[in-house]
Design an enzyme around this catalytic site. Structure first.
Site, PDB file in Angstrom:
ATOM      1  CD  GLU A  56     -21.454  -4.445  27.585  1.00  0.00           C
ATOM      2  OE1 GLU A  56     -20.961  -5.577  27.796  1.00  0.00           O
ATOM      3  OE2 GLU A  56     -22.024  -3.778  28.462  1.00  0.00           O
TER       4      GLU A  56
ATOM      5  CG  HIS B 234     -17.452  -3.556  28.486  1.00  0.00           C
ATOM      6  ND1 HIS B 234     -17.751  -2.450  29.259  1.00  0.00           N
ATOM      7  CD2 HIS B 234     -18.128  -4.590  29.039  1.00  0.00           C
ATOM      8  CE1 HIS B 234     -18.548  -2.803  30.244  1.00  0.00           C
ATOM      9  NE2 HIS B 234     -18.801  -4.101  30.139  1.00  0.00           N
ATOM     10  CB  SER B 235     -16.545   1.778  24.148  1.00  0.00           C
ATOM     11  OG  SER B 235     -15.283   1.493  23.587  1.00  0.00           O
ATOM     12  CE1 TYR B 236     -19.133   1.544  32.069  1.00  0.00           C
ATOM     13  CE2 TYR B 236     -17.189   0.619  31.011  1.00  0.00           C
ATOM     14  CZ  TYR B 236     -18.162   0.563  31.986  1.00  0.00           C
ATOM     15  OH  TYR B 236     -18.159  -0.474  32.894  1.00  0.00           O
TER      16      TYR B 236
ATOM     17  CG  HIS C 246     -17.211  -9.019  30.954  1.00  0.00           C
ATOM     18  ND1 HIS C 246     -18.243  -9.265  30.074  1.00  0.00           N
ATOM     19  CD2 HIS C 246     -17.505  -7.809  31.545  1.00  0.00           C
ATOM     20  CE1 HIS C 246     -19.113  -8.261  30.122  1.00  0.00           C
ATOM     21  NE2 HIS C 246     -18.696  -7.387  31.008  1.00  0.00           N
TER      22      HIS C 246
ATOM     23  CG  ASP D 246     -25.704  -4.671  33.493  1.00  0.00           C
ATOM     24  OD1 ASP D 246     -25.452  -4.735  32.266  1.00  0.00           O
ATOM     25  OD2 ASP D 246     -24.940  -5.143  34.359  1.00  0.00           O
TER      26      ASP D 246
ATOM     27  CG  ASN E 171     -23.704 -10.465  29.805  1.00  0.00           C
ATOM     28  OD1 ASN E 171     -24.063 -10.775  30.939  1.00  0.00           O
ATOM     29  ND2 ASN E 171     -24.257  -9.467  29.136  1.00  0.00           N
ATOM     30  NE  ARG E 172     -23.480 -10.296  35.617  1.00  0.00           N
ATOM     31  CZ  ARG E 172     -23.648  -9.112  35.016  1.00  0.00           C
ATOM     32  NH1 ARG E 172     -24.257  -9.046  33.841  1.00  0.00           N
ATOM     33  NH2 ARG E 172     -23.217  -8.018  35.596  1.00  0.00           N
TER      34      ARG E 172
ATOM     35  CD  GLN F  21     -26.262  -6.934  29.287  1.00  0.00           C
ATOM     36  OE1 GLN F  21     -26.694  -7.866  28.616  1.00  0.00           O
ATOM     37  NE2 GLN F  21     -26.447  -6.867  30.605  1.00  0.00           N
TER      38      GLN F  21
END
Length: 353
Positions: free
Chosen positions: A318, A183-185, A109, A250, A81-82, A289
């Site tokens: 996440e 970080h899987s979609y 990331h 997000d 993340n940020r 997330q």
């Protein structure tokens, strides 16, 4: 349990060969993972009619991953993340990281060469009821601007109960910050089935951390009630998406820990009515997330078999610590000191309804 290991190529400048590991349990579920970026490349899960579908977005070969991707299935670190302006301070020392997220000018990331861009060492643990792949590497002091030599082990496992395990451990020789996620979609209809809008989602999260226009937390902790982030009851994703600006979600949501299984708290339940697939997320992490993949159409991403991933083709859950925690003293700490062990665990459990 079955395990097959294949040679999958090399990454220029990195001496460790890339492998792809295929794990299969006694219910026919199959997980494929590579030691490049600890990436989950494929996850085949049965539907209520017995048909298997690959429920994660991704590619079929290493070259495609090397060509770039939006963290499909990868580890994100050293700090997922940020971080605001790519800066944090520990004990009076300021660390300046790369501000690699172009739209926001923030650190994201772990930077442009984060943990997802390295080939990891691996060890295999075969149990009667599960197989674990233990991926490890040392992130040296100064890598991507972070302080401390960080020894990281990311374990990914599959068991005979249709559970995928994502476990993280880390130690350091100098105080640093750590936040590690997978970080899987996911698309429970299948990776090539279009939008996830028709999924039902329940998040066991009553509060969230709002963000500014640069996607950095304001420091507030607000209730989800009355917002498009209120998934406290099973809700069609499309319904809440319509309440959000640009249809985008997000956001970091705080796990309420009202329902627990041992050390794990129930964080999320995702349901696809047509296939009957259910994905339950349990975690030791304090937050999750939820990203609905609305930015996937910003670039043309062509996944397995050339399928084009459009906006909302997959979604991420996440499990993590809060974004920008190094600069928010009242957020759960992400500091790791020498002599301490960072350890977090998440389970993705697949069932049918």
């Amino acid at each position: 349990m079955e395990l097959i290991i294949e040679d999958w190529g090399m990454v220029e400048g990195q001496p460790i060969p890339v492998k792809r590991f295929s794990l299969k349990n006694n219910q026919g579920m199959q997980l494929q993972v590579t030691n490049y970026g600890c990436i989950v490349t494929s996850l085949e899960v049965p539907a209520k009619d017995g048909q298997l579908a690959d429920v994660v977005l991704g590619y079929e070969n290493l070259d495609k991953y090397l060509g770039g991707h939006p963290f499909f299935g990868a580890i994100a670190g050293r700090y997922a993340n940020r971080i605001k302006d790519g800066r944090y301070e520990l004990d009076g020392e300021v660390f300046q990281l790369e501000t690699n997220e172009l739209p926001t000018s923030q650190h994201l990331h772990g930077g442009s060469k984060g943990f997802d861009k390295y080939v990891w060492n691996y060890a295999i643990e075969q149990q009667d009821d599960a197989i674990y792949l233990h991926f490890s590497r040392v992130s040296p002091d100064g890598e991507s601007g972070y302080g401390g030599n960080l020894l990281v082990t990311h374990s990914i496992g599959l068991d005979n109960h249709n559970q995928v395990h994502y476990n993280f451990k880390a130690t350091t020789d100098k105080s640093t910050v750590v936040n590690l996620v997978n970080h899987s979609y996911y698309n429970l209809a299948g990776h090539d089935s279009g939008s996830i809008d028709g999924h039902e989602l329940q998040l066991h999260c009553d509060y969230y951390t709002p963000v500014d226009q640069q996607s950095i937390p304001t420091g507030e902790i607000l209730s989800v009630k009355g917002t498009g982030l209120d998934f406290t009851q099973p809700t069609l994703i499309a319904t809440n998406r319509a309440m959000m600006a640009d249809g985008g979600i997000d956001h970091n949501l705080i796990v309420n820990r009202k329902v627990t299984e041992g050390e794990y708290a129930l964080a999320a339940e995702l349901y696809h009515p047509e296939s009957g697939r259910v994905m339950t997320v349990l975690t030791t992490q304090p937050a999750v997330q939820f990203y609905n993949g609305f930015k996937l159409s910003n670039k043309p991403w062509f996944g397995r078999n050339g399928y084009k991933y459009e906006a909302c083709a997959g979604m991420c859950l996440e499990t993590q610590h809060y974004p920008d925690s190094p600069n928010q003293a009242h957020f759960p700490s992400v500091r790791l000191n020498p002599g301490q062990v960072f350890e977090e665990k998440t389970i993705h459990r697949f069932t049918l309804r």
